[in-house]
Design a protein around this motif. Structure first.
Motif, mmCIF file in Angstrom:
data_model
loop_
_atom_site.group_PDB
_atom_site.id
_atom_site.type_symbol
_atom_site.label_atom_id
_atom_site.label_comp_id
_atom_site.label_asym_id
_atom_site.label_seq_id
_atom_site.Cartn_x
_atom_site.Cartn_y
_atom_site.Cartn_z
ATOM 1 N N SER A 152 25.772 41.567 -8.873
ATOM 2 C CA SER A 152 26.818 40.744 -9.491
ATOM 3 C C SER A 152 26.412 39.284 -9.644
ATOM 4 O O SER A 152 27.088 38.513 -10.341
ATOM 5 C CB SER A 152 28.108 40.816 -8.665
ATOM 6 O OG SER A 152 27.952 40.126 -7.425
ATOM 7 N N LYS A 153 25.302 38.880 -9.026
ATOM 8 C CA LYS A 153 24.943 37.460 -8.980
ATOM 9 C C LYS A 153 24.051 37.017 -10.151
ATOM 10 O O LYS A 153 23.780 35.831 -10.300
ATOM 11 C CB LYS A 153 24.247 37.136 -7.657
ATOM 12 C CG LYS A 153 25.056 37.520 -6.410
ATOM 13 C CD LYS A 153 26.373 36.790 -6.341
ATOM 14 C CE LYS A 153 27.260 37.278 -5.202
ATOM 15 N NZ LYS A 153 26.677 37.141 -3.896
ATOM 16 N N GLY B 140 21.452 50.371 -9.851
ATOM 17 C CA GLY B 140 21.544 51.057 -8.564
ATOM 18 C C GLY B 140 20.272 51.110 -7.756
ATOM 19 O O GLY B 140 20.257 51.679 -6.662
ATOM 20 N N GLU B 141 19.183 50.499 -8.278
ATOM 21 C CA GLU B 141 17.881 50.555 -7.597
ATOM 22 C C GLU B 141 17.436 49.167 -7.149
ATOM 23 O O GLU B 141 17.696 48.161 -7.818
ATOM 24 C CB GLU B 141 16.809 51.138 -8.540
ATOM 25 C CG GLU B 141 17.102 52.558 -9.030
ATOM 26 C CD GLU B 141 17.022 53.586 -7.918
ATOM 27 O OE1 GLU B 141 16.223 53.386 -6.974
ATOM 28 O OE2 GLU B 141 17.764 54.592 -7.996
ATOM 29 N N LEU B 142 16.738 49.124 -6.022
ATOM 30 C CA LEU B 142 16.145 47.875 -5.561
ATOM 31 C C LEU B 142 15.051 47.430 -6.531
ATOM 32 O O LEU B 142 14.201 48.227 -6.946
ATOM 33 C CB LEU B 142 15.528 48.065 -4.179
ATOM 34 C CG LEU B 142 16.449 47.947 -2.962
ATOM 35 C CD1 LEU B 142 15.762 48.533 -1.739
ATOM 36 C CD2 LEU B 142 16.835 46.492 -2.701
ATOM 37 N N GLN C 41 23.610 45.080 1.879
ATOM 38 C CA GLN C 41 22.815 45.616 2.980
ATOM 39 C C GLN C 41 21.445 46.072 2.491
ATOM 40 O O GLN C 41 20.434 45.848 3.162
ATOM 41 C CB GLN C 41 23.550 46.782 3.641
ATOM 42 C CG GLN C 41 22.837 47.306 4.888
ATOM 43 C CD GLN C 41 23.651 48.346 5.636
ATOM 44 O OE1 GLN C 41 24.765 48.682 5.247
ATOM 45 N NE2 GLN C 41 23.104 48.861 6.720
ATOM 46 N N MET C 42 21.395 46.684 1.309
ATOM 47 C CA MET C 42 20.118 47.151 0.758
ATOM 48 C C MET C 42 19.134 46.001 0.582
ATOM 49 O O MET C 42 17.977 46.082 1.027
ATOM 50 C CB MET C 42 20.353 47.855 -0.587
ATOM 51 C CG MET C 42 21.020 49.217 -0.477
ATOM 52 S SD MET C 42 21.535 49.871 -2.093
ATOM 53 C CE MET C 42 19.942 50.201 -2.868
ATOM 54 N N VAL C 43 19.571 44.925 -0.060
ATOM 55 C CA VAL C 43 18.648 43.811 -0.314
ATOM 56 C C VAL C 43 18.374 43.019 0.960
ATOM 57 O O VAL C 43 17.249 42.551 1.185
ATOM 58 C CB VAL C 43 19.161 42.887 -1.446
ATOM 59 C CG1 VAL C 43 19.283 43.651 -2.751
ATOM 60 C CG2 VAL C 43 20.482 42.218 -1.106
ATOM 61 N N GLY C 44 19.399 42.876 1.801
ATOM 62 C CA GLY C 44 19.226 42.123 3.045
ATOM 63 C C GLY C 44 18.212 42.759 3.978
ATOM 64 O O GLY C 44 17.376 42.080 4.583
ATOM 65 N N GLU C 45 18.279 44.077 4.097
ATOM 66 C CA GLU C 45 17.343 44.773 4.986
ATOM 67 C C GLU C 45 15.954 44.905 4.364
ATOM 68 O O GLU C 45 14.949 44.900 5.075
ATOM 69 C CB GLU C 45 17.921 46.136 5.365
ATOM 70 C CG GLU C 45 19.179 46.015 6.233
ATOM 71 C CD GLU C 45 19.640 47.345 6.808
ATOM 72 O OE1 GLU C 45 19.067 48.397 6.461
ATOM 73 O OE2 GLU C 45 20.599 47.322 7.617
ATOM 74 N N LYS C 46 15.880 45.007 3.033
ATOM 75 C CA LYS C 46 14.579 45.094 2.358
ATOM 76 C C LYS C 46 13.732 43.856 2.639
ATOM 77 O O LYS C 46 12.514 43.941 2.840
ATOM 78 C CB LYS C 46 14.792 45.265 0.852
ATOM 79 C CG LYS C 46 13.518 45.278 0.023
ATOM 80 C CD LYS C 46 12.678 46.511 0.306
ATOM 81 C CE LYS C 46 11.446 46.549 -0.584
ATOM 82 N NZ LYS C 46 10.580 47.732 -0.257
ATOM 83 N N ALA C 47 14.375 42.702 2.668
ATOM 84 C CA ALA C 47 13.645 41.447 2.868
ATOM 85 C C ALA C 47 12.938 41.386 4.216
ATOM 86 O O ALA C 47 11.921 40.689 4.365
ATOM 87 C CB ALA C 47 14.608 40.264 2.733
#
Length: 221
Positions: free
Chosen positions: A119-120, A214-216, A5-11
């Motif tokens: 994890s990717k 733990g950080e973007l 959710q963090m990375v998806g919404e940041k984009a």
């Protein structure tokens, strides 16, 4: 909020009013699309081109207007997940079965943004079995030719039946262990008659949004 959710919404911050947006497929892109839906309901105006029928259904549910390639001159931004990425931002994609449409849309976009949880990341691609989309005709022979490149291809199944892509093809999940040269492997695979496309996305990502400690973090080529 989880990493996806963090990375998806940041984009979503890279999407501006009036843009044509390539909408990715998968559990991380889900958060991008639902966030965009929230903005659309608050007056944001975008047009989406989905990478799969699954994504199209989600976008419609979210109130996002969908368009076809014939209706637009360009895709401004495409946002999609990845099953694996390396330090050069090369990717393996296709775990969701939409790699062909994903590659067409990523290639057509002015900016291709990849969203992936921590994890990717990988030193070398290949721990995640590489999806290869093949036509159903002559599938056994195509599979044998792919195996000659040094992998163990397995036909993707849904229950006891072959998984069928939105394009009516099969997918082979090919275990290479590690891929020394993603660019060379991409070319070798696509030379085999019967191969439609493979899930190696080499030199395509313009920006990666991921999580470290733990950080973007954001990375560019």
């Amino acid at each position: 909020m989880n990493e996806k959710q963090m990375v998806g919404e940041k984009a979503v911050e890279y999407i501006k009013d009036g843009m044509v947006v390539g909408l990715g497929t998968g559990s991380t892109a889900y958060y991008t699309i639902t966030k965009l839906g929230e903005l659309v309901r608050n007056g944001f105006n975008i047009k989406g081109i989905p990478t799969s029928e699954q994504t199209a259904a989600l976008a419609v549910e979210q109130g996002i207007t969908l368009v076809d390639f014939k209706d637009v001159n360009q895709i401004d931004v495409a946002i999609d997940g990845a099953d694996e990425f390396d330090a050069d931002l090369n990717l393996i994609k296709g775990g969701g079965g939409a790699l062909l449409r994903e590659k067409i849309i990523a290639n057509a976009a002015s900016i291709f943004i990849v969203i992936a949880d921590s994890s990717k990341g990988a030193k070398k691609l290949g721990a995640f079995p590489l999806p290869v989309e093949i036509v159903t005709f002559g599938a056994d022979m195509t599979t044998k030719k792919i195996a000659e490149l040094g992998c163990e291809p397995k036909l993707r199944l849904t229950g006891n039946q072959p998984f069928i892509t939105d394009n009516g093809n099969y997918i082979l999940d090919c275990d290479f262990k590690h891929i020394e040269s993603p660019k060379e492997m991409e070319l070798q695979l696509n030379k085999i008659p019967g191969v439609v496309e493979n899930g190696l996305f080499v030199n395509m990502a313009d920006r990666l949004i991921t999580i470290e400690n733990g950080e973007l973090v954001e990375k560019t080529k």
